[in-house]
Design a protein around this motif. Structure first.
Motif, short mmCIF file in Angstrom:
data_model
loop_
_atom_site.label_atom_id
_atom_site.label_comp_id
_atom_site.label_asym_id
_atom_site.label_seq_id
_atom_site.Cartn_x
_atom_site.Cartn_y
_atom_site.Cartn_z
N UNK A 129 160.11 -71.83 10.89
CA UNK A 129 159.37 -70.85 10.11
C UNK A 129 160.10 -69.51 10.18
N UNK A 130 160.48 -68.97 9.04
CA UNK A 130 161.33 -67.79 8.99
C UNK A 130 160.64 -66.52 9.46
N UNK A 131 159.32 -66.52 9.57
CA UNK A 131 158.62 -65.31 9.95
C UNK A 131 158.50 -65.17 11.46
N UNK A 132 159.17 -66.02 12.22
CA UNK A 132 159.10 -65.97 13.67
C UNK A 132 159.66 -64.65 14.22
N UNK A 133 158.86 -63.99 15.05
CA UNK A 133 159.30 -62.74 15.66
C UNK A 133 158.92 -62.70 17.14
N UNK A 134 158.70 -63.86 17.76
CA UNK A 134 158.29 -63.91 19.16
C UNK A 134 159.45 -63.77 20.12
N UNK A 164 152.39 -67.78 12.28
CA UNK A 164 153.63 -68.30 11.71
C UNK A 164 154.62 -68.77 12.76
N UNK A 165 154.47 -68.38 14.03
CA UNK A 165 155.43 -68.79 15.03
C UNK A 165 155.16 -70.20 15.53
N UNK A 166 154.09 -70.83 15.05
CA UNK A 166 153.71 -72.13 15.57
C UNK A 166 154.56 -73.28 15.03
N UNK A 167 155.31 -73.05 13.96
CA UNK A 167 156.04 -74.14 13.32
C UNK A 167 157.39 -74.34 13.98
N UNK A 195 156.64 -68.92 20.63
CA UNK A 195 155.84 -67.92 21.36
C UNK A 195 154.74 -67.33 20.47
N UNK A 196 153.54 -67.21 21.04
CA UNK A 196 152.43 -66.57 20.36
C UNK A 196 151.98 -65.39 21.22
N UNK A 197 152.14 -64.20 20.68
CA UNK A 197 151.78 -62.99 21.41
C UNK A 197 150.27 -62.82 21.42
N UNK A 254 155.28 -77.69 24.58
CA UNK A 254 156.10 -76.50 24.68
C UNK A 254 155.23 -75.29 25.01
N UNK A 255 155.78 -74.37 25.78
CA UNK A 255 155.05 -73.16 26.19
C UNK A 255 154.88 -72.24 24.99
N UNK A 256 153.72 -71.59 24.91
CA UNK A 256 153.42 -70.70 23.79
C UNK A 256 152.92 -69.32 24.20
#
Length: 278
Positions: free
Chosen positions: A40-45, A27-30, A50-52, A152-154
């Protein structure tokens, strides 16, 4: 490429899926890459996009992206993933250099971005020949590239280090300009040799080692006898190229900036040709 075409050009990231990324991270990809605005509201990075990933997942991504980048060095998406998953120690060293440089510290504090949306192309075009801004714009036009092509960095698990990686990507074309290197294979390899010596990023070292395999005999001779030694020597002794606030130096004469950075003019003059021409 005209200014209007350059302004309209946009880079499209291929929609590759990373099978080793946990589902809850998808979900953080948007995000909007031009403004880094979260959609995307579910972003928690740690930062937008950011993708953990675990160390094991990073290792798998590094191997997969490395193989893809070796097969096609112009797969910038795979080169980006390789850089992010292998560059932690080098990024920490680069950050330390920036922190110890007043101009670099300002960059870390203000977090400037080099994008079409942040560049005044008309003003840069009005600058005199030989100025950094005019020569950078000429490089973009002659080589048919745009600063918006930098992904962008992920996968960097530190917010400040992620910016250091982003800054590295966005000054890459400025480094081409400073070194007088086009974007054909020989020019890219020469820049990678400089970057490997300057940054210590494993991705750059890999490109410096494997890039020559794609050169023909005459270009290999040019690389090993003149461009390569010049790039390594200048990369080692030059001031950290990430610590320069280029956006405030567009009017500076490029030769004066080279002297300030302790970068010599290249021993061989290369012209912009087809990016596939090796």
């Amino acid at each position: 490429m005209s200014l209007s075409l350059l302004s309209r050009s946009r880079w499209s990231f291929s929609r590759l899926r990373y099978p080793f990324i946990p589902k809850e991270a998808v979900c953080v990809n948007q995000v909007h890459s031009s403004t880094s605005v979260l959609t995307d509201r579910c972003y928690e990075g740690l930062y937008p996009g950011h993708i953990l990933t675990t160390p094991f997942q990073k290792a798998l991504l590094a191997v997969g992206s490395g193989v893809a980048a070796l097969h096609n060095p112009y797969r910038h998406d795979m080169v980006a993933v390789l850089g992010e998953t292998t560059g932690h120690l080098a990024l920490k060293n680069l950050r330390e250099k920036m922190r110890n440089d007043p101009e670099g510290l300002t960059i870390l504090t203000e977090r400037p971005r080099i994008r079409l949306s942040t560049l005044d192309l008309k003003e840069m075009a009005s600058l005199p020949d030989g100025s950094l801004g005019r020569e950078y714009l000429r490089f973009l036009e002659d080589n048919l590239v745009t600063p918006d092509s930098r992904a962008d960095v992920k996968f960097v698990d530190d917010e400040e280090l992620a910016y250091v990686m982003q800054r590295y990507r966005e000054v890459h074309d400025l480094l081409h300009t400073l070194l007088g290197m086009p974007t054909n294979m020989l020019g890219e390899v020469a820049v990678k040799w400089f970057e490997a010596a300057q940054t210590g990023l494993p991705m750059c070292a890999l490109g410096a080692v494997l890039g020559p395999l794609r050169l023909n005999a005459s270009r290999l001779q040019s690389l090993f006898t003149s461009l390569g030694p010049w790039a390594l020597q200048n990369g080692r002794r030059a001031r950290c190229v990430l610590s320069i606030f280029y956006e405030r130096r567009w009017s500076q004469n490029i030769e004066d900036l080279r002297q300030e950075l302790n970068i010599e003019t290249p021993p061989v003059t290369l012209t912009a040709t087809s990016r596939r021409n090796i």
